[in-house]
Design a protein around this motif. Structure first.
Motif, PDB file in Angstrom:
ATOM      1  N   ARG A 138       0.854  -1.186   0.000  1.00  0.00           N
ATOM      2  CA  ARG A 138       0.000   0.000   0.000  1.00  0.00           C
ATOM      3  C   ARG A 138       0.892   1.239   0.000  1.00  0.00           C
ATOM      4  NH1 ARG A 138      -2.280  -3.385   4.039  1.00  0.00           N
ATOM      5  NH2 ARG A 138      -4.291  -4.288   3.423  1.00  0.00           N
ATOM      6  N   PHE A 139       0.768   2.048  -1.030  1.00  0.00           N
ATOM      7  CA  PHE A 139       1.649   3.188  -1.239  1.00  0.00           C
ATOM      8  C   PHE A 139       0.997   4.480  -0.748  1.00  0.00           C
ATOM      9  CE2 PHE A 139       2.974  -0.022  -4.224  1.00  0.00           C
ATOM     10  CZ  PHE A 139       4.363   0.062  -4.219  1.00  0.00           C
ATOM     11  N   LEU A 140       1.812   5.339  -0.169  1.00  0.00           N
ATOM     12  CA  LEU A 140       1.357   6.632   0.333  1.00  0.00           C
ATOM     13  C   LEU A 140       0.932   7.537  -0.823  1.00  0.00           C
ATOM     14  CD1 LEU A 140       1.095   8.729   2.635  1.00  0.00           C
ATOM     15  CD2 LEU A 140       3.536   9.229   2.311  1.00  0.00           C
ATOM     16  N   SER A 141      -0.244   8.141  -0.686  1.00  0.00           N
ATOM     17  CA  SER A 141      -0.768   8.999  -1.752  1.00  0.00           C
ATOM     18  C   SER A 141      -0.141  10.377  -1.766  1.00  0.00           C
ATOM     19  CB  SER A 141      -2.284   9.160  -1.582  1.00  0.00           C
ATOM     20  OG  SER A 141      -2.589   9.940  -0.428  1.00  0.00           O
ATOM     21  N   ASN A 142       0.265  10.886  -0.570  1.00  0.00           N
ATOM     22  CA  ASN A 142       0.484  12.322  -0.445  1.00  0.00           C
ATOM     23  C   ASN A 142      -0.696  13.030  -1.114  1.00  0.00           C
ATOM     24  OD1 ASN A 142       2.754  12.243   1.198  1.00  0.00           O
ATOM     25  ND2 ASN A 142       4.138  11.977  -0.530  1.00  0.00           N
ATOM     26  N   SER A 143      -0.484  14.063  -1.889  1.00  0.00           N
ATOM     27  CA  SER A 143      -1.624  14.877  -2.335  1.00  0.00           C
ATOM     28  C   SER A 143      -2.454  14.276  -3.460  1.00  0.00           C
ATOM     29  CB  SER A 143      -1.137  16.272  -2.737  1.00  0.00           C
ATOM     30  OG  SER A 143      -0.726  16.987  -1.592  1.00  0.00           O
ATOM     31  N   VAL A 144      -2.106  13.087  -3.946  1.00  0.00           N
ATOM     32  CA  VAL A 144      -3.060  12.374  -4.805  1.00  0.00           C
ATOM     33  C   VAL A 144      -4.350  12.142  -4.020  1.00  0.00           C
ATOM     34  CG1 VAL A 144      -3.512  10.197  -6.019  1.00  0.00           C
ATOM     35  CG2 VAL A 144      -1.287  11.305  -6.241  1.00  0.00           C
ATOM     36  N   GLY A 145      -4.219  12.064  -2.695  1.00  0.00           N
ATOM     37  CA  GLY A 145      -5.390  11.913  -1.848  1.00  0.00           C
ATOM     38  C   GLY A 145      -6.370  13.070  -1.954  1.00  0.00           C
ATOM     39  N   ASN A 248      -6.932  23.677   2.613  1.00  0.00           N
ATOM     40  CA  ASN A 248      -8.189  23.884   1.884  1.00  0.00           C
ATOM     41  C   ASN A 248      -8.914  22.547   1.706  1.00  0.00           C
ATOM     42  OD1 ASN A 248      -7.702  26.637   1.578  1.00  0.00           O
ATOM     43  ND2 ASN A 248      -6.783  26.408  -0.444  1.00  0.00           N
ATOM     44  N   THR A 249      -8.142  21.496   1.445  1.00  0.00           N
ATOM     45  CA  THR A 249      -8.742  20.171   1.276  1.00  0.00           C
ATOM     46  C   THR A 249      -9.287  19.643   2.596  1.00  0.00           C
ATOM     47  OG1 THR A 249      -7.024  19.802  -0.391  1.00  0.00           O
ATOM     48  CG2 THR A 249      -8.381  17.910   0.221  1.00  0.00           C
ATOM     49  N   GLN A 250      -8.643  20.021   3.701  1.00  0.00           N
ATOM     50  CA  GLN A 250      -9.147  19.599   5.006  1.00  0.00           C
ATOM     51  C   GLN A 250     -10.522  20.203   5.273  1.00  0.00           C
ATOM     52  OE1 GLN A 250      -7.529  17.253   6.735  1.00  0.00           O
ATOM     53  NE2 GLN A 250      -9.235  17.171   8.190  1.00  0.00           N
ATOM     54  N   VAL A 251     -10.776  21.416   4.780  1.00  0.00           N
ATOM     55  CA  VAL A 251     -12.115  22.011   4.870  1.00  0.00           C
ATOM     56  C   VAL A 251     -13.138  21.088   4.211  1.00  0.00           C
ATOM     57  CG1 VAL A 251     -13.578  23.928   4.117  1.00  0.00           C
ATOM     58  CG2 VAL A 251     -11.270  24.390   4.927  1.00  0.00           C
ATOM     59  N   CYS A 294      -7.473  12.836   8.470  1.00  0.00           N
ATOM     60  CA  CYS A 294      -6.684  13.578   7.482  1.00  0.00           C
ATOM     61  C   CYS A 294      -7.297  13.430   6.092  1.00  0.00           C
ATOM     62  CB  CYS A 294      -5.255  13.050   7.489  1.00  0.00           C
ATOM     63  SG  CYS A 294      -4.204  13.672   6.180  1.00  0.00           S
ATOM     64  N   ALA A 295      -7.604  14.560   5.447  1.00  0.00           N
ATOM     65  CA  ALA A 295      -8.271  14.540   4.137  1.00  0.00           C
ATOM     66  C   ALA A 295      -7.365  14.949   2.983  1.00  0.00           C
ATOM     67  CB  ALA A 295      -9.487  15.482   4.168  1.00  0.00           C
ATOM     68  N   PHE A 296      -6.148  15.392   3.289  1.00  0.00           N
ATOM     69  CA  PHE A 296      -5.357  16.071   2.259  1.00  0.00           C
ATOM     70  C   PHE A 296      -4.176  15.285   1.712  1.00  0.00           C
ATOM     71  CE2 PHE A 296      -4.211  17.525   6.547  1.00  0.00           C
ATOM     72  CZ  PHE A 296      -2.916  17.035   6.643  1.00  0.00           C
ATOM     73  N   GLY A 297      -3.883  14.070   2.264  1.00  0.00           N
ATOM     74  CA  GLY A 297      -2.746  13.373   1.707  1.00  0.00           C
ATOM     75  C   GLY A 297      -2.249  12.204   2.515  1.00  0.00           C
ATOM     76  N   CYS A 298      -3.111  11.584   3.303  1.00  0.00           N
ATOM     77  CA  CYS A 298      -2.694  10.500   4.196  1.00  0.00           C
ATOM     78  C   CYS A 298      -3.270   9.161   3.782  1.00  0.00           C
ATOM     79  CB  CYS A 298      -3.120  10.821   5.624  1.00  0.00           C
ATOM     80  SG  CYS A 298      -2.481  12.382   6.254  1.00  0.00           S
ATOM     81  N   PHE A 299      -3.728   9.054   2.545  1.00  0.00           N
ATOM     82  CA  PHE A 299      -4.333   7.810   2.088  1.00  0.00           C
ATOM     83  C   PHE A 299      -3.248   6.852   1.601  1.00  0.00           C
ATOM     84  CE2 PHE A 299      -6.827   5.287  -1.127  1.00  0.00           C
ATOM     85  CZ  PHE A 299      -7.605   4.627  -0.193  1.00  0.00           C
ATOM     86  N   ASN A 300      -3.515   5.546   1.720  1.00  0.00           N
ATOM     87  CA  ASN A 300      -2.588   4.502   1.282  1.00  0.00           C
ATOM     88  C   ASN A 300      -3.373   3.378   0.615  1.00  0.00           C
ATOM     89  OD1 ASN A 300       0.284   4.960   2.957  1.00  0.00           O
ATOM     90  ND2 ASN A 300      -1.521   5.829   3.951  1.00  0.00           N
ATOM     91  N   ALA A 301      -2.883   2.924  -0.535  1.00  0.00           N
ATOM     92  CA  ALA A 301      -3.566   1.857  -1.272  1.00  0.00           C
ATOM     93  C   ALA A 301      -2.581   1.189  -2.222  1.00  0.00           C
ATOM     94  CB  ALA A 301      -4.759   2.417  -2.052  1.00  0.00           C
ATOM     95  N   THR A 302      -2.972   0.040  -2.748  1.00  0.00           N
ATOM     96  CA  THR A 302      -2.142  -0.628  -3.743  1.00  0.00           C
ATOM     97  C   THR A 302      -2.206   0.136  -5.066  1.00  0.00           C
ATOM     98  OG1 THR A 302      -3.905  -2.050  -4.600  1.00  0.00           O
ATOM     99  CG2 THR A 302      -2.654  -2.858  -2.684  1.00  0.00           C
ATOM    100  N   LEU A 303      -1.185  -0.074  -5.896  1.00  0.00           N
ATOM    101  CA  LEU A 303      -1.198   0.587  -7.206  1.00  0.00           C
ATOM    102  C   LEU A 303      -2.403   0.157  -8.033  1.00  0.00           C
ATOM    103  CD1 LEU A 303       2.460   0.747  -8.572  1.00  0.00           C
ATOM    104  CD2 LEU A 303       1.257   2.305  -7.035  1.00  0.00           C
ATOM    105  N   ARG A 304      -2.740  -1.121  -7.950  1.00  0.00           N
ATOM    106  CA  ARG A 304      -3.868  -1.602  -8.754  1.00  0.00           C
ATOM    107  C   ARG A 304      -5.184  -0.958  -8.314  1.00  0.00           C
ATOM    108  NH1 ARG A 304      -3.168  -7.906 -10.614  1.00  0.00           N
ATOM    109  NH2 ARG A 304      -1.044  -7.715 -11.441  1.00  0.00           N
ATOM    110  N   ASP A 305      -5.330  -0.705  -7.019  1.00  0.00           N
ATOM    111  CA  ASP A 305      -6.566  -0.056  -6.561  1.00  0.00           C
ATOM    112  C   ASP A 305      -6.579   1.430  -6.895  1.00  0.00           C
ATOM    113  OD1 ASP A 305      -7.768  -2.375  -5.734  1.00  0.00           O
ATOM    114  OD2 ASP A 305      -7.119  -2.197  -3.651  1.00  0.00           O
ATOM    115  N   TYR A 306      -5.433   2.092  -6.824  1.00  0.00           N
ATOM    116  CA  TYR A 306      -5.370   3.459  -7.372  1.00  0.00           C
ATOM    117  C   TYR A 306      -5.770   3.426  -8.842  1.00  0.00           C
ATOM    118  CZ  TYR A 306      -2.760   5.469  -3.368  1.00  0.00           C
ATOM    119  OH  TYR A 306      -2.376   5.930  -2.133  1.00  0.00           O
TER     120      TYR A 306
END
Length: 412
Positions: A138-145, A248-251, A294-306
């Motif tokens: 599961r890879f960290l999204s950073n701002s892809v999230g 802004n994304t956290q809003v 966290c809404a702005f960049g703390c998501f994690n998922a597999t590449l295939r699910d992204y």
């Protein structure tokens, strides 16, 4: 003809194999750099040597964020997995950058790529993993999230939980009254045009983004408290000027939670993850003392699910016959916003980057080299997870763009 091995010989062979395996495990464990969150310097999270954002630590933790001791907010999969066809032939491509020609393999090495996936519709064209990662990492999204949060916001709007995109943000997030957000609409938060007096320079330890990183790391202040401390820029009218601010994304995340009465991870789970046929659980993370998701960049998922999320967007909000979000929202969210003061070098929609090349492609982008590239005309989705040494270097984004263009050209 050789005789049968004696019990002693078999036992010695077994012991030798066991010792070999244990040695390899020890070597592997020694190669994993351990990070103590309590010892990380908040002011140097994006610049200092002791940080999971910086190599060699990022080489491991960008696909092992659940090993750091953070609180994990799971996004569970369910039901039938949307099928992806396995790659059947090797894929290679060359690209030109700075008057040199490179191969895809050279790109991976030059840019510390951790994982790379190319899809044409549901066919896997190319899939590569590095630094011990694999198909299940599961890879960290950073701002892809942020792009995922934008899509979730569109769903809440269509569900009638949010009345209007032009509603004041404080209608749904009243805790931000008396902050700079009290004059901001939800649309302006989506457009990164809130006119908030904040800075997003990862190289500046005094920037707002460093304080935000401290909120992620320690939980103090909370995201709400940090946002309450932000003021409006008296020289900027909201809605006129593009200025990229993660909070802004956290809003938007707060608005989704308060309007739906559902924690962000659960709304994401129910409204997107279970509908796109994800094959693995995803997760958000936050400090154990952090009360806010966290809404702005703390998501994690597999590449295939992204990739499945990208295919859903590519198909106008539908995947495998299941409608996730309307095609109208997908079109609106990925149409360039017209600002008085626009971003430099590329266009922006609702938390999506839109290259100004007429390709109709768009991207989610995250610092240190996280990319979700979607080209609905050519039916191509590309997912990249990387561990760049610096957060946001223009030259690496430029080189990544050359690679994406070369892949699309070859597959066309």
């Amino acid at each position: 003809m050789q005789g049968k091995a004696t019990r002693a010989e078999i036992r010695l062979k077994y012991l030798a194999l066991t010792m070999f395996a244990m040695t390899n495990i020890a070597i592997a464990s020694q190669s994993i750099p351990a990070i103590d969150l309590d010892k990380m310097n908040i002011d140097e999270m994006n610049t200092g040597p002791y940080s999971y954002f910086i190599p060699p630590y990022s080489d491991y933790y960008f696909h092992h964020m659940d090993k750091l001791g953070y609180r994990i907010d799971w996004v569970k999969r369910a039901g039938i997995v949307y099928p992806l066809k396995e790659a059947h032939t090797p894929f290679t491509v060359t690209y030109s950058y700075n008057k040199h020609t490179y191969t895809l393999d050279q790109y991976f090495k030059r840019n510390r790529v951790l994982g790379f996936l190319v899809l044409k519709d549901n066919q896997i064209i190319s899939e590569h993993y590095f630094q011990g990662s694999n198909q299940h990492s599961r890879f960290l999204s950073n701002s892809v999230g942020k792009s995922i949060t934008s899509t979730l916001f569109g769903i809440a709007l269509e569900d009638g939980k949010i009345a209007s995109i032009d509603d004041p943000a404080i209608k749904y997030v009243p805790t931000l009254k008396k902050s700079g957000f009290d004059r901001v609409t939800l649309r302006q938060a989506l457009e990164m045009a809130t006119g908030i007096d904040a800075t997003e320079d990862a190289s500046d330890p005094n920037s707002t983004v460093h304080k935000m990183s401290g909120s992620v790391l320690r939980g103090v202040p909370s995201f709400t408290q940090l946002m309450q401390s932000l003021k409006a820029d008296p020289n900027v009218t909201p809605g006129t000027t593009f200025k990229y601010i993660s909070l802004n994304t956290q809003v938007l995340g707060f608005a989704i939670e308060n309007a739906t009465g559902t924690p962000l991870n659960q709304y994401l789970q129910n409204k997107i993850w279970r509908k796109i046929g994800a094959e693995s659980d995803g997760f958000l993370f936050r400090a154990n003392a952090q009360p806010d998701e966290c809404a702005f960049g703390c998501f994690n998922a597999t590449l295939r699910d992204y990739g499945r999320f990208g295919l859903m967007m590519m198909n106008g909000g539908t995947l495998g016959g299941t409608r996730v979000v309307s095609s109208a929202w997908v079109k609106e969210a990925t149409t360039p916003v017209k600002y008085d003061v626009p971003p430099q070098g590329t266009d922006y929609g609702y938390q999506w980057w839109i290259p100004s090349d007429g390709s109709k492609a768009y991207q989610g982008q995250g610092v240190y080299g996280q990319i979700l590239y979607i080209n609905p005309i050519k039916h191509i989705v590309i997912v990249e997870a990387s561990a760049w040494p610096k957060a946001d270097p223009d030259e690496r984004w430029d080189e990544a763009a050359k690679v994406m263009d070369a892949i699309v050209k070859k597959l066309s």
